[in-house]
Design a protein around this motif. Structure first.
Motif, PDB file in Angstrom:
ATOM      1  N   TYR A  58       0.750  -1.022  -0.001  1.00  0.00           N
ATOM      2  CA  TYR A  58      -0.101  -0.100  -0.004  1.00  0.00           C
ATOM      3  C   TYR A  58       0.789   1.436  -0.055  1.00  0.00           C
ATOM      4  CZ  TYR A  58      -4.038  -3.017   0.941  1.00  0.00           C
ATOM      5  OH  TYR A  58      -4.846  -3.887   0.866  1.00  0.00           O
ATOM      6  N   ALA A  59       2.011   1.322   0.496  1.00  0.00           N
ATOM      7  CA  ALA A  59       2.741   2.409   0.726  1.00  0.00           C
ATOM      8  C   ALA A  59       3.573   2.855  -0.785  1.00  0.00           C
ATOM      9  CB  ALA A  59       3.672   2.224   1.793  1.00  0.00           C
ATOM     10  N   GLY A  60       3.902   1.719  -1.263  1.00  0.00           N
ATOM     11  CA  GLY A  60       4.548   1.988  -2.488  1.00  0.00           C
ATOM     12  C   GLY A  60       5.871   2.359  -2.399  1.00  0.00           C
ATOM     13  N   GLY A  61       6.585   3.347  -3.425  1.00  0.00           N
ATOM     14  CA  GLY A  61       7.880   3.671  -3.290  1.00  0.00           C
ATOM     15  C   GLY A  61       8.467   3.003  -4.594  1.00  0.00           C
ATOM     16  N   TYR A  62       9.946   2.985  -4.409  1.00  0.00           N
ATOM     17  CA  TYR A  62      10.787   2.341  -5.394  1.00  0.00           C
ATOM     18  C   TYR A  62      10.251   1.032  -5.775  1.00  0.00           C
ATOM     19  CZ  TYR A  62      14.697   0.474  -7.643  1.00  0.00           C
ATOM     20  OH  TYR A  62      15.558  -0.049  -8.668  1.00  0.00           O
ATOM     21  N   HIS A  63      10.253   0.541  -7.032  1.00  0.00           N
ATOM     22  CA  HIS A  63      10.222  -0.677  -7.681  1.00  0.00           C
ATOM     23  C   HIS A  63      11.233  -0.771  -8.765  1.00  0.00           C
ATOM     24  CE1 HIS A  63       6.350  -2.194  -5.912  1.00  0.00           C
ATOM     25  NE2 HIS A  63       5.931  -0.780  -5.799  1.00  0.00           N
ATOM     26  N   PHE A 110       4.211   7.910   7.001  1.00  0.00           N
ATOM     27  CA  PHE A 110       2.800   9.097   7.325  1.00  0.00           C
ATOM     28  C   PHE A 110       2.921   9.845   6.255  1.00  0.00           C
ATOM     29  CE2 PHE A 110      -0.815   9.381   9.853  1.00  0.00           C
ATOM     30  CZ  PHE A 110      -0.885  10.700   9.709  1.00  0.00           C
ATOM     31  N   MET A 111       4.074  10.526   5.959  1.00  0.00           N
ATOM     32  CA  MET A 111       4.026  11.903   5.412  1.00  0.00           C
ATOM     33  C   MET A 111       4.041  11.446   3.860  1.00  0.00           C
ATOM     34  SD  MET A 111       6.419  14.265   7.598  1.00  0.00           S
ATOM     35  CE  MET A 111       6.670  15.427   6.331  1.00  0.00           C
ATOM     36  N   LEU A 112       4.737  10.539   3.498  1.00  0.00           N
ATOM     37  CA  LEU A 112       5.064  10.371   1.971  1.00  0.00           C
ATOM     38  C   LEU A 112       4.088   9.191   1.332  1.00  0.00           C
ATOM     39  CD1 LEU A 112       9.011  10.242   1.790  1.00  0.00           C
ATOM     40  CD2 LEU A 112       7.278  12.074   1.299  1.00  0.00           C
ATOM     41  N   ALA A 113       3.403   8.373   1.998  1.00  0.00           N
ATOM     42  CA  ALA A 113       2.770   7.175   1.485  1.00  0.00           C
ATOM     43  C   ALA A 113       1.456   7.750   1.092  1.00  0.00           C
ATOM     44  CB  ALA A 113       2.739   6.015   2.445  1.00  0.00           C
ATOM     45  N   PRO A 114       0.811   7.047  -0.023  1.00  0.00           N
ATOM     46  CA  PRO A 114       1.372   6.125  -1.023  1.00  0.00           C
ATOM     47  C   PRO A 114       2.131   6.938  -2.074  1.00  0.00           C
ATOM     48  CG  PRO A 114      -0.727   6.404  -1.463  1.00  0.00           C
ATOM     49  CD  PRO A 114      -0.674   7.499  -0.367  1.00  0.00           C
ATOM     50  N   GLU A 126      -6.944   5.055  -6.425  1.00  0.00           N
ATOM     51  CA  GLU A 126      -6.096   4.268  -5.772  1.00  0.00           C
ATOM     52  C   GLU A 126      -5.183   4.846  -4.660  1.00  0.00           C
ATOM     53  OE1 GLU A 126      -5.161   0.496  -8.692  1.00  0.00           O
ATOM     54  OE2 GLU A 126      -4.139   2.475  -9.032  1.00  0.00           O
ATOM     55  N   ALA A 127      -4.608   6.282  -5.004  1.00  0.00           N
ATOM     56  CA  ALA A 127      -3.938   6.646  -3.914  1.00  0.00           C
ATOM     57  C   ALA A 127      -4.720   7.240  -2.687  1.00  0.00           C
ATOM     58  CB  ALA A 127      -3.439   8.135  -4.665  1.00  0.00           C
ATOM     59  N   LYS A 128      -5.937   7.404  -2.919  1.00  0.00           N
ATOM     60  CA  LYS A 128      -6.803   7.787  -1.791  1.00  0.00           C
ATOM     61  C   LYS A 128      -6.893   6.667  -0.986  1.00  0.00           C
ATOM     62  CE  LYS A 128      -9.126  11.619  -3.635  1.00  0.00           C
ATOM     63  NZ  LYS A 128     -10.574  12.009  -4.611  1.00  0.00           N
ATOM     64  N   ARG A 133      -5.335   2.790   3.724  1.00  0.00           N
ATOM     65  CA  ARG A 133      -4.753   1.345   4.045  1.00  0.00           C
ATOM     66  C   ARG A 133      -3.204   1.441   4.680  1.00  0.00           C
ATOM     67  NH1 ARG A 133      -7.471  -2.016  -0.955  1.00  0.00           N
ATOM     68  NH2 ARG A 133      -9.600  -1.512  -0.306  1.00  0.00           N
ATOM     69  N   THR A 134      -2.702   2.283   4.094  1.00  0.00           N
ATOM     70  CA  THR A 134      -1.177   2.441   4.667  1.00  0.00           C
ATOM     71  C   THR A 134      -1.124   2.845   6.051  1.00  0.00           C
ATOM     72  OG1 THR A 134      -0.218   2.870   2.514  1.00  0.00           O
ATOM     73  CG2 THR A 134       1.058   3.231   4.321  1.00  0.00           C
TER      74      THR A 134
END
Length: 190
Positions: A58-63, A110-114, A126-128, A133-134
């Motif tokens: 849910y948080a995402g980031g680098y893939h 908390f600040m950056l995700a997702p 999806e971001a919302k 969820r994150t």
């Protein structure tokens, strides 16, 4: 399956992708269990992965750009985490630093995700959903950290590392985006 009529021709590609994803997940799971066993940290590895996967999803980031690089990076990070827990954290080195890492990681997530990546984009809707969820998953994991810490159960460090790895993926994605922006500016001014 398509040849014997079990699936319609229009769904063949979808089934192939699903089977590929299931196979990749199986390989990743078995590899994680083997790495945990080889590091002498089987349960720590299981707990780290159980806590890492939903938060990271849910948080995402680098893939990573491809399956092989993703697999190798994941195996490397898991090995590094388990060996750090075993030979640094459980040996009593840097206890304050581990807690600082935990609190910093919670703030970062908390600040950056997702956070989307070019290899795993997300829509506005999806971001919302992922943001909520994150925060739910992060809150549950933070409560688990506090309970395990209060009970003095050393699996707390596996949960802290799971949270920290998720935060690392977010920070790494920020760095990638920054570098891409710098390259774009350099090209514009050239």
């Amino acid at each position: 399956m398509a040849a014997n009529g079990n699936i319609q021709e229009k769904y063949v590609e979808l089934y192939a992708k699903a089977m590929e994803a299931i196979l990749a997940m199986g390989i990743n799971l078995v590899s994680a269990l083997v790495i945990g066993y080889l590091c002498g940290m089987w349960w720590h590895g299981v707990i780290l992965m159980v806590m890492f996967i939903p938060l990271r999803s849910y948080a995402g980031g680098y893939h990573a750009g491809g399956y092989i690089s993703c697999y190798l990076e994941s195996c490397g990070l898991l090995t590094f985490s388990l060996l750090t827990i075993r030979y640094v954290v459980l040996a009593g080195y840097m206890p304050e630093m581990i807690w600082q890492l935990f609190f910093l990681s919670v703030i970062v997530i908390f600040m950056l995700a997702p956070m989307a990546d070019k290899n795993k984009p997300i829509s506005e809707n999806e971001a919302k959903v992922f943001k909520t969820r994150t925060r739910i998953v992060l809150s549950v994991e933070a409560i688990i950290v506090m309970v395990l810490s209060w009970l003095r159960i050393d699996y707390v460090y596996s949960v802290i590392f799971a949270i920290s790895l998720s935060a690392f993926a977010l920070v790494l994605q920020c760095a990638v985006e920054y570098m891409q922006g710098m390259r774009k500016q350099d090209k514009e001014y050239s």
